[in-house]
Design a protein around this motif. Structure first.
Motif, PDB file in Angstrom:
ATOM      1  N   ALA A  55       0.831  -1.213   0.000  1.00 20.02           N
ATOM      2  CA  ALA A  55       0.000   0.000   0.000  1.00 20.02           C
ATOM      3  C   ALA A  55       0.864   1.261   0.000  1.00 20.02           C
ATOM      4  O   ALA A  55       0.572   2.230  -0.710  1.00 20.02           O
ATOM      5  CB  ALA A  55      -0.931  -0.006   1.212  1.00 20.02           C
ATOM      6  N   ALA A  56       1.955   1.246   0.790  1.00 23.68           N
ATOM      7  CA  ALA A  56       2.821   2.427   0.863  1.00 23.68           C
ATOM      8  C   ALA A  56       3.521   2.682  -0.472  1.00 23.68           C
ATOM      9  O   ALA A  56       3.603   3.827  -0.932  1.00 23.68           O
ATOM     10  CB  ALA A  56       3.845   2.246   1.981  1.00 23.68           C
ATOM     11  N   ARG A  59       1.069   3.957  -2.989  1.00 24.84           N
ATOM     12  CA  ARG A  59       0.815   5.380  -2.769  1.00 24.84           C
ATOM     13  C   ARG A  59       1.901   6.234  -3.424  1.00 24.84           C
ATOM     14  O   ARG A  59       1.607   7.232  -4.064  1.00 24.84           O
ATOM     15  CB  ARG A  59       0.790   5.638  -1.274  1.00 24.84           C
ATOM     16  CG  ARG A  59      -0.346   6.514  -0.829  1.00 24.84           C
ATOM     17  CD  ARG A  59      -0.392   6.570   0.665  1.00 24.84           C
ATOM     18  NE  ARG A  59      -0.576   7.958   1.085  1.00 24.84           N
ATOM     19  CZ  ARG A  59       0.230   8.597   1.914  1.00 24.84           C
ATOM     20  NH1 ARG A  59       1.286   7.995   2.398  1.00 24.84           N
ATOM     21  NH2 ARG A  59      -0.029   9.839   2.239  1.00 24.84           N
ATOM     22  N   SER A  60       3.168   5.824  -3.279  1.00 28.46           N
ATOM     23  CA  SER A  60       4.210   6.670  -3.870  1.00 28.46           C
ATOM     24  C   SER A  60       4.219   6.576  -5.391  1.00 28.46           C
ATOM     25  O   SER A  60       4.610   7.523  -6.062  1.00 28.46           O
ATOM     26  CB  SER A  60       5.584   6.367  -3.265  1.00 28.46           C
ATOM     27  OG  SER A  60       5.815   5.005  -3.191  1.00 28.46           O
ATOM     28  N   ALA A  62       1.339   6.046  -7.194  1.00 25.02           N
ATOM     29  CA  ALA A  62       0.100   6.680  -7.655  1.00 25.02           C
ATOM     30  C   ALA A  62       0.128   8.193  -7.446  1.00 25.02           C
ATOM     31  O   ALA A  62      -0.419   8.946  -8.249  1.00 25.02           O
ATOM     32  CB  ALA A  62      -1.094   6.067  -6.925  1.00 25.02           C
ATOM     33  N   PHE A  63       0.758   8.655  -6.346  1.00 25.95           N
ATOM     34  CA  PHE A  63       0.785  10.082  -6.050  1.00 25.95           C
ATOM     35  C   PHE A  63       2.219  10.590  -6.017  1.00 25.95           C
ATOM     36  O   PHE A  63       2.688  11.115  -5.018  1.00 25.95           O
ATOM     37  CB  PHE A  63       0.089  10.364  -4.708  1.00 25.95           C
ATOM     38  CG  PHE A  63      -1.295   9.799  -4.631  1.00 25.95           C
ATOM     39  CD1 PHE A  63      -2.353  10.420  -5.278  1.00 25.95           C
ATOM     40  CD2 PHE A  63      -1.540   8.617  -3.937  1.00 25.95           C
ATOM     41  CE1 PHE A  63      -3.635   9.884  -5.216  1.00 25.95           C
ATOM     42  CE2 PHE A  63      -2.813   8.077  -3.877  1.00 25.95           C
ATOM     43  CZ  PHE A  63      -3.869   8.709  -4.517  1.00 25.95           C
ATOM     44  N   LEU A  69      -3.183   7.672 -10.505  1.00 35.40           N
ATOM     45  CA  LEU A  69      -3.963   6.755  -9.672  1.00 35.40           C
ATOM     46  C   LEU A  69      -4.534   5.586 -10.460  1.00 35.40           C
ATOM     47  O   LEU A  69      -4.328   4.435 -10.102  1.00 35.40           O
ATOM     48  CB  LEU A  69      -5.082   7.530  -8.958  1.00 35.40           C
ATOM     49  CG  LEU A  69      -5.928   6.685  -7.999  1.00 35.40           C
ATOM     50  CD1 LEU A  69      -5.058   5.980  -6.970  1.00 35.40           C
ATOM     51  CD2 LEU A  69      -6.972   7.545  -7.298  1.00 35.40           C
TER      52      LEU A  69
ATOM     53  N   CYS B 174       6.230  -2.059  -5.790  1.00 38.77           N
ATOM     54  CA  CYS B 174       4.840  -2.272  -5.384  1.00 38.77           C
ATOM     55  C   CYS B 174       4.364  -3.649  -5.856  1.00 38.77           C
ATOM     56  O   CYS B 174       3.781  -4.419  -5.094  1.00 38.77           O
ATOM     57  CB  CYS B 174       3.959  -1.167  -5.968  1.00 38.77           C
ATOM     58  SG  CYS B 174       2.217  -1.374  -5.632  1.00 38.77           S
ATOM     59  N   THR B 202      -4.712   2.708   6.800  1.00 37.81           N
ATOM     60  CA  THR B 202      -5.722   3.707   6.430  1.00 37.81           C
ATOM     61  C   THR B 202      -5.749   4.842   7.440  1.00 37.81           C
ATOM     62  O   THR B 202      -5.755   6.029   7.073  1.00 37.81           O
ATOM     63  CB  THR B 202      -7.122   3.052   6.346  1.00 37.81           C
ATOM     64  OG1 THR B 202      -7.031   1.911   5.492  1.00 37.81           O
ATOM     65  CG2 THR B 202      -8.150   4.016   5.805  1.00 37.81           C
ATOM     66  N   VAL B 205      -2.684   7.032   6.988  1.00 42.06           N
ATOM     67  CA  VAL B 205      -2.747   7.933   5.833  1.00 42.06           C
ATOM     68  C   VAL B 205      -3.575   9.172   6.174  1.00 42.06           C
ATOM     69  O   VAL B 205      -3.242  10.286   5.777  1.00 42.06           O
ATOM     70  CB  VAL B 205      -3.339   7.194   4.602  1.00 42.06           C
ATOM     71  CG1 VAL B 205      -3.699   8.177   3.504  1.00 42.06           C
ATOM     72  CG2 VAL B 205      -2.341   6.170   4.080  1.00 42.06           C
ATOM     73  N   PRO B 209      -0.323  11.783   6.974  1.00 42.14           N
ATOM     74  CA  PRO B 209      -0.083  11.456   5.564  1.00 42.14           C
ATOM     75  C   PRO B 209       1.395  11.485   5.171  1.00 42.14           C
ATOM     76  O   PRO B 209       1.802  10.759   4.264  1.00 42.14           O
ATOM     77  CB  PRO B 209      -0.878  12.535   4.802  1.00 42.14           C
ATOM     78  CG  PRO B 209      -1.232  13.564   5.805  1.00 42.14           C
ATOM     79  CD  PRO B 209      -1.245  12.907   7.138  1.00 42.14           C
TER      80      PRO B 209
END
Lengths: 108, 238
Positions: A55-56, A59-60, A62-63, A69, B174, B202, B205, B209
């Motif tokens: 997930a982390a 996130r990097s 996607a953003f 995204l 990822c 969650t 974040v 963040p």
């Protein structure tokens, strides 16, 4: 200069922790083997930990500097489907997901 | 007197090294290309080329090295790096239970064998549990480290030659964690910890963040400790 000191410190810290985690269990094997807490952690930690890392890093990706995204979501979907459908060959699944993301980000 | 003893030992040493390298080959098929990706990522993240071999020697743990590239590039605080390394590599604690270190007598070889106890080395010794000798085990581990270091150097070289960074390559990390998570869940299908992890990240974040990774990891571990302290029958079914 500061940069080199920072990187050298980071390498030393991460290296020392990694080696310690590998060495210490050989020194205290028996108490660890009998610990219910350690056995619980062994059972519970891996999947959840890897989910957080996935997930982390998602996130990097996607953003990042630009928002990608849906590209990242599509590539993650490809990774999961290829991994589950084509026999869990890590290299193949990672390759398919990465190529999908690189293609979507660069070609569209 | 030593002749009749030494000759078979030297002969078997060569055979043992060959067997060790043979044991390493299948894992090498995965490690080498991943090493190349790691090298590419080092250059693409704007870091110096020497960081690839330096990381592979100072912190010999593939997924952690890939993660460190991102953390270093973002100038992450050292405390976060320490916490992340501890949690990510915590699984190594359990490898000692079933790794044939007792076959290694030489103290230097023994130290190397523990230092180089990566996931792949552990997995190989658990796939074939008998027949390990000192030379076979250590040569297998040296071979694994060579695949990884040489792959990293090739990746660095390729990225330097291409010059323009390939945007999006970091997604490999990822994708790697997604596949590792799927495999970890299959070998230990525990739903509740995964839900705690999802909830923890969650919350992290939303609340923090800019420090979602360390906060999420801490919330996850705190949740697992709570779960350990409160034994519930309903949770056993999860």
């Amino acid at each position: 200069m500061h940069d080199t000191v920072y990187i050298a410190s980071a390498l030393a810290i991460a290296g020392a922790i990694t080696v310690a985690l590998r060495v210490i269990p050989f020194l205290v094997l028996q108490p660890l083997r009998e610990s219910r807490f350690v056995r619980h952690m062994a059972l519970w930690m891996p999947a959840g930990l890897l989910l957080i890392l996935a997930a982390a890093t998602f996130r990097s990706s996607a953003f990042g500097e630009t928002v990608n995204l849906w590209e990242a979501a599509a590539a993650a979907g490809v990774t999961v489907v290829v991994h589950l459908a084509l026999g869990r060959r890590t290299l193949l699944s990672v390759g398919a997901g990465t190529i999908t993301f690189v293609a979507l980000v660069n070609l569209l | 007197m030593s002749d009749c003893v030494l000759v078979p030992v030297v002969g078997s040493r060569r055979t043992e090294i060959r067997s060790g390298v043979q044991e390493s080959l299948a894992a090498g098929l995965g490690l080498f290309p991943l090493g190349v990706a790691f090298g590419l990522l080092v250059i693409n993240s704007g870091l110096s080329w020497w960081l690839a071999p330096a990381l592979s020697i100072a912190v010999f743990a593939g997924s952690m090295e890939l993660l460190l590239v991102g953390l270093l590039a973002a100038a992450t605080p050292l405390a976060t790096i320490a916490l992340t390394t501890f949690l990510v590599n915590f699984r190594h604690v359990f490898y000692a239970f079933s790794f044939p270190l007792e076959v290694v007598r030489n103290p230097v070889a023994k130290a190397y064998s523990v230092y180089a106890l990566i996931d792949e080395a552990w997995a190989i010794t658990n796939a074939r549990t008998t027949g390990w000798t000192s030379w076979r085990l250590v040569s297998m581990q040296v071979a694994l480290q060579l695949y990884w270091v040489l792959g990293g150097l090739l990746g660095v070289l390729v990225a330097t030659l291409i010059d323009a960074p390939i945007e999006g390559l970091g997604f490999a990390l990822c994708a790697l964690f997604i596949t590792l998570a799927l495999d970890a869940f299959r070998s230990r299908p525990q739903l509740l910890p995964v839900m705690i992890a999802a909830a923890g990240f969650t919350v992290a974040v939303i609340v923090a963040p800019d420090a979602a990774l360390p906060v999420g990891l801490l919330l996850f571990v705190a949740g697992l400790v709570l779960r350990h302290i409160i034994p519930g029958r309903s949770a056993e079914n999860a």
